[in-house]
Design an enzyme around this catalytic site. Structure first.
Site, PDB file in Angstrom:
ATOM      1  N   SER A 107      13.378 -28.687 -25.167  1.00  0.00           N
ATOM      2  CA  SER A 107      14.335 -28.829 -24.072  1.00  0.00           C
ATOM      3  C   SER A 107      15.622 -29.355 -24.696  1.00  0.00           C
ATOM      4  O   SER A 107      15.898 -30.542 -24.681  1.00  0.00           O
ATOM      5  CB  SER A 107      13.810 -29.803 -23.019  1.00  0.00           C
ATOM      6  OG  SER A 107      13.681 -31.096 -23.550  1.00  0.00           O
TER       7      SER A 107
ATOM      8  N   HIS B 294       7.277 -28.640 -22.108  1.00  0.00           N
ATOM      9  CA  HIS B 294       6.295 -29.045 -23.119  1.00  0.00           C
ATOM     10  C   HIS B 294       4.860 -28.695 -22.733  1.00  0.00           C
ATOM     11  O   HIS B 294       3.930 -29.029 -23.454  1.00  0.00           O
ATOM     12  CB  HIS B 294       6.368 -30.544 -23.373  1.00  0.00           C
ATOM     13  CG  HIS B 294       7.676 -30.983 -23.957  1.00  0.00           C
ATOM     14  ND1 HIS B 294       8.058 -32.286 -24.048  1.00  0.00           N
ATOM     15  CD2 HIS B 294       8.704 -30.260 -24.498  1.00  0.00           C
ATOM     16  CE1 HIS B 294       9.253 -32.376 -24.605  1.00  0.00           C
ATOM     17  NE2 HIS B 294       9.675 -31.156 -24.875  1.00  0.00           N
TER      18      HIS B 294
ATOM     19  N   GLU C  24       3.530 -32.947 -27.021  1.00  0.00           N
ATOM     20  CA  GLU C  24       3.683 -34.297 -27.558  1.00  0.00           C
ATOM     21  C   GLU C  24       2.388 -35.094 -27.498  1.00  0.00           C
ATOM     22  O   GLU C  24       2.393 -36.327 -27.570  1.00  0.00           O
ATOM     23  CB  GLU C  24       4.815 -35.019 -26.826  1.00  0.00           C
ATOM     24  CG  GLU C  24       6.143 -34.301 -27.044  1.00  0.00           C
ATOM     25  CD  GLU C  24       7.342 -35.042 -26.502  1.00  0.00           C
ATOM     26  OE1 GLU C  24       7.166 -36.047 -25.780  1.00  0.00           O
ATOM     27  OE2 GLU C  24       8.471 -34.616 -26.798  1.00  0.00           O
TER      28      GLU C  24
ATOM     29  N   ASP D 266      10.823 -38.913 -18.123  1.00  0.00           N
ATOM     30  CA  ASP D 266      11.926 -38.066 -18.612  1.00  0.00           C
ATOM     31  C   ASP D 266      11.909 -36.805 -17.764  1.00  0.00           C
ATOM     32  O   ASP D 266      11.027 -35.949 -17.918  1.00  0.00           O
ATOM     33  CB  ASP D 266      11.761 -37.718 -20.096  1.00  0.00           C
ATOM     34  CG  ASP D 266      12.906 -36.817 -20.597  1.00  0.00           C
ATOM     35  OD1 ASP D 266      13.845 -36.546 -19.817  1.00  0.00           O
ATOM     36  OD2 ASP D 266      12.862 -36.383 -21.765  1.00  0.00           O
TER      37      ASP D 266
ATOM     38  N   ASP E 168      20.040 -38.327 -22.263  1.00  0.00           N
ATOM     39  CA  ASP E 168      19.538 -37.627 -23.458  1.00  0.00           C
ATOM     40  C   ASP E 168      20.334 -36.325 -23.605  1.00  0.00           C
ATOM     41  O   ASP E 168      21.296 -36.274 -24.372  1.00  0.00           O
ATOM     42  CB  ASP E 168      18.031 -37.366 -23.331  1.00  0.00           C
ATOM     43  CG  ASP E 168      17.501 -36.476 -24.449  1.00  0.00           C
ATOM     44  OD1 ASP E 168      18.185 -36.312 -25.473  1.00  0.00           O
ATOM     45  OD2 ASP E 168      16.389 -35.924 -24.296  1.00  0.00           O
TER      46      ASP E 168
ATOM     47  N   LYS F  87      18.629 -39.206 -31.022  1.00  0.00           N
ATOM     48  CA  LYS F  87      17.900 -38.201 -31.795  1.00  0.00           C
ATOM     49  C   LYS F  87      18.816 -37.747 -32.926  1.00  0.00           C
ATOM     50  O   LYS F  87      19.784 -37.010 -32.686  1.00  0.00           O
ATOM     51  CB  LYS F  87      17.580 -36.987 -30.919  1.00  0.00           C
ATOM     52  CG  LYS F  87      16.555 -37.246 -29.816  1.00  0.00           C
ATOM     53  CD  LYS F  87      16.520 -36.056 -28.870  1.00  0.00           C
ATOM     54  CE  LYS F  87      15.407 -36.153 -27.857  1.00  0.00           C
ATOM     55  NZ  LYS F  87      15.576 -35.166 -26.764  1.00  0.00           N
TER      56      LYS F  87
ATOM     57  N   HIS G 245      11.842 -39.175 -31.173  1.00  0.00           N
ATOM     58  CA  HIS G 245      11.332 -37.965 -31.846  1.00  0.00           C
ATOM     59  C   HIS G 245      11.838 -36.726 -31.100  1.00  0.00           C
ATOM     60  O   HIS G 245      12.579 -36.848 -30.122  1.00  0.00           O
ATOM     61  CB  HIS G 245       9.793 -37.987 -31.815  1.00  0.00           C
ATOM     62  CG  HIS G 245       9.227 -37.828 -30.427  1.00  0.00           C
ATOM     63  ND1 HIS G 245       7.935 -37.466 -30.156  1.00  0.00           N
ATOM     64  CD2 HIS G 245       9.798 -37.970 -29.192  1.00  0.00           C
ATOM     65  CE1 HIS G 245       7.749 -37.395 -28.858  1.00  0.00           C
ATOM     66  NE2 HIS G 245       8.844 -37.697 -28.254  1.00  0.00           N
TER      67      HIS G 245
ATOM     68  N   LYS H 199      10.693 -43.801 -28.655  1.00  0.00           N
ATOM     69  CA  LYS H 199       9.942 -42.816 -27.863  1.00  0.00           C
ATOM     70  C   LYS H 199       9.382 -41.800 -28.838  1.00  0.00           C
ATOM     71  O   LYS H 199      10.134 -41.061 -29.470  1.00  0.00           O
ATOM     72  CB  LYS H 199      10.902 -42.156 -26.873  1.00  0.00           C
ATOM     73  CG  LYS H 199      10.245 -41.072 -26.037  1.00  0.00           C
ATOM     74  CD  LYS H 199      11.189 -40.580 -24.961  1.00  0.00           C
ATOM     75  CE  LYS H 199      11.575 -39.151 -25.198  1.00  0.00           C
ATOM     76  NZ  LYS H 199      11.980 -38.415 -24.003  1.00  0.00           N
TER      77      LYS H 199
HETATM   78  O1  LIG Z   1      13.631 -34.308 -23.991  1.00  0.00           O
HETATM   79  C1  LIG Z   1      13.216 -35.064 -24.857  1.00  0.00           C
HETATM   80  O2  LIG Z   1      13.449 -36.255 -24.752  1.00  0.00           O
HETATM   81  C2  LIG Z   1      12.529 -34.525 -26.094  1.00  0.00           C
HETATM   82  C3  LIG Z   1      11.572 -35.428 -26.767  1.00  0.00           C
HETATM   83  O3  LIG Z   1      10.584 -35.965 -25.966  1.00  0.00           O
HETATM   84  O4  LIG Z   1      12.043 -33.238 -25.923  1.00  0.00           O
HETATM   85  P1  LIG Z   1      12.671 -32.053 -26.837  1.00  0.00           P
HETATM   86  O5  LIG Z   1      12.501 -32.481 -28.253  1.00  0.00           O
HETATM   87  O6  LIG Z   1      11.868 -30.839 -26.474  1.00  0.00           O
HETATM   88  O7  LIG Z   1      14.102 -31.940 -26.444  1.00  0.00           O
HETATM   89 MG   LIG Z   2      14.716 -36.075 -22.965  1.00  0.00          MG
END
Ligand SMILES: O=C(O)[C@@H](CO)OP(=O)(O)O
Ligand SMILES: [Mg+2]
Length: 429
Positions: free
Chosen positions: A45, A158, A210, A247, A317, A342, A370, A393
């Protein structure tokens, strides 16, 4: 004597991540024999404003899409530009890579190529100095173990179920130590398995990307109630000891054409979703909600934050994508009380640290995170201790690519011994 920190050799190969997708691993070696290895993670995502993960255009031949271009960019362009430089000159090295790339979103060399190198450089410097990475990055007062947000029910992008919300997390705040918090999390994870089996049958305990369960559920309240049941069955207090975080990853269920959010089987306009989050947050004493709205709607985040009067942490995020520029906009709007960090969203360690500094200077909590596509690389565990919490996280307390981080934190806790402090004891929530 020659400087042992000088980068002698840089190499890269294509390895696999936890979804079986190819990804970039970089190895950096210093003159003194220090070695740093780092593997780029990958999101499912992904935020619209993230730096670009460079993949080959061979999707038709190979579903995983290889990263040979990114790998050869490390070897052909990055290595010659950084060999001969002292590995401790992290900012200079990151700046050189940004210059060689020359694009706004790191699309020429690839953020995967740049990030894996950037992290490998830091690890090689720490290895040359013979000190743990967290101390190299954070100094001798880095001794706070982060509070883990453990995603134990998976939905959204996910999982293959009907849950719109992507992550349902337990947060073991009320414990004396990190290892006690992890122990409680594992007990709840195991208990949740029995609860789900009893309620939905054996297939309900298949896991998502995850490591959390991906039961055949549809409703957010249903998932939260099940988590609460598992917490209480284990004898933990959901008000004080183990809280719940979400989330939403709402950009994933936002329908641009009708300007509505498809959640719990119905379509909600922005205002209705605001009411919805408000009632969920209050009803279940939710600790934090990440990305409750579409990644463009700074105002909606701000309204929810105001309504909930800081009782629930509003997390950016996809909204903030580890970018100083995006966070500056969020600060102007007062949109968030925490941000996800991230490193691969922005592509270098220095820019990640700048983002963290900006957040801290504005009393915004950081959650080192992560990606859903991960590997055995445990750099984020060190980063979380280096920046002195309060959160990390990194998925369920199961599956090697997730436990790689938790296990490293357990090792760091042991290394710090009497000096280790658990962030749960410091957080006033
Ligand atoms: O949205 C999120 O926070 C992440 C990690 O949990 O998902 P992705 O790495 O798929 O963006
Ligand atoms: Mg997120």
């Amino acid at each position: 004597m020659s400087n042992p920190y000088v980068i002698r050799f840089v190499d890269a190969i294509q390895v696999l991540d936890s979804r079986g997708d190819p990804t970039v691993e970089v190895m950096v070696e210093t003159v003194g024999g220090g070695i740093g290895r780092a593997i780029a993670p990958a999101g499912a995502s992904r935020g619209k404003y993230e730096a670009l993960e460079l993949r080959d255009g061979d999707a038709a031949k190979f579903k995983g899409r290889s990263v040979t271009k990114a790998v050869s960019n490390v070897i052909n362009y990055i290595a010659p530009a950084i060999q001969g430089i002292d590995a401790r000159r992290q900012r200079e090295i990151d700046r050189i890579m940004i210059q060689v790339d020359g694009t706004a979103n790191k699309s020429r060399l690839g953020a995967n190529a740049i990030l894996a190198t950037s992290l490998a450089v830091a690890k090689a410097a720490a290895d040359t100095a013979k000190i743990p990475l967290f101390q190299y990055l954070g100094g001798i007062d880095s001794r706070i173990l982060p509070i883990p947000l453990l995603n134990i029910i998976n939905g959204g992008a996910h999982a293959g179920n009907e849950l719109a919300v992507q992550e349902f997390m337990i947060v073991p705040i009320g414990f004396e130590t990190f290892s006690e918090a992890m122990r409680a999390a594992v007990e709840i994870y195991k208990e949740l398995k029995s609860v789900l089996k009893n309620m939905y049958g054996a297939s309900a305990v298949n896991v998502g990307d995850e490591g959390g369960y991906a039961p055949p559920m549809k409703y957010v309240r249903e998932a939260i109630s099940t988590l609460l049941k598992a917490i209480k069955n284990c004898g933990y207090d959901p008000e004080k000891q183990v809280r719940i975080s979400l989330d939403a990853a709402a950009s994933q269920f936002y329908d641009e054409s009708s300007k509505t959010y498809v959640i719990d089987g119905s379509k909600l306009a922005r205002e209705k979703l605001l009411e919805y989050w408000k009632s969920i947050a209050i009803e279940f004493n939710i600790l934090s909600i990440e990305d409750p709205f579409n990644e463009e709607d700074f105002e909606a985040y701000a309204e929810l934050k105001k309504e909930l009067k800081n009782k629930t942490i509003i997390v950016g995020d996809d909204l903030t994508v580890t970018s100083v520029e995006r966070l500056e906009i969020a600060i102007k709007h007062n949109s968030v009380s925490a941000v996800i960090v991230k490193p691969n969203q922005i592509g270098t360690l220095s820019e990640t640290l700048d983002f963290i500094t900006l957040a801290k200077n504005n009393n915004i909590y950081t959650i080192i995170s992560h990606r859903s596509g991960e590997s055995e690389d445990n750099t984020i565990a060190h980063l979380a201790v280096a920046v002195k919490g309060p959160f990390i996280k990194t998925g369920a307390p199961a599956r090697g690519e997730r436990t790689a981080k938790y296990n490293e934190l357990l090792r760091i806790e042991k290394y710090l011994s009497a000096d280790a402090t658990y962030a749960g004891k410091l957080l006033k929530m």
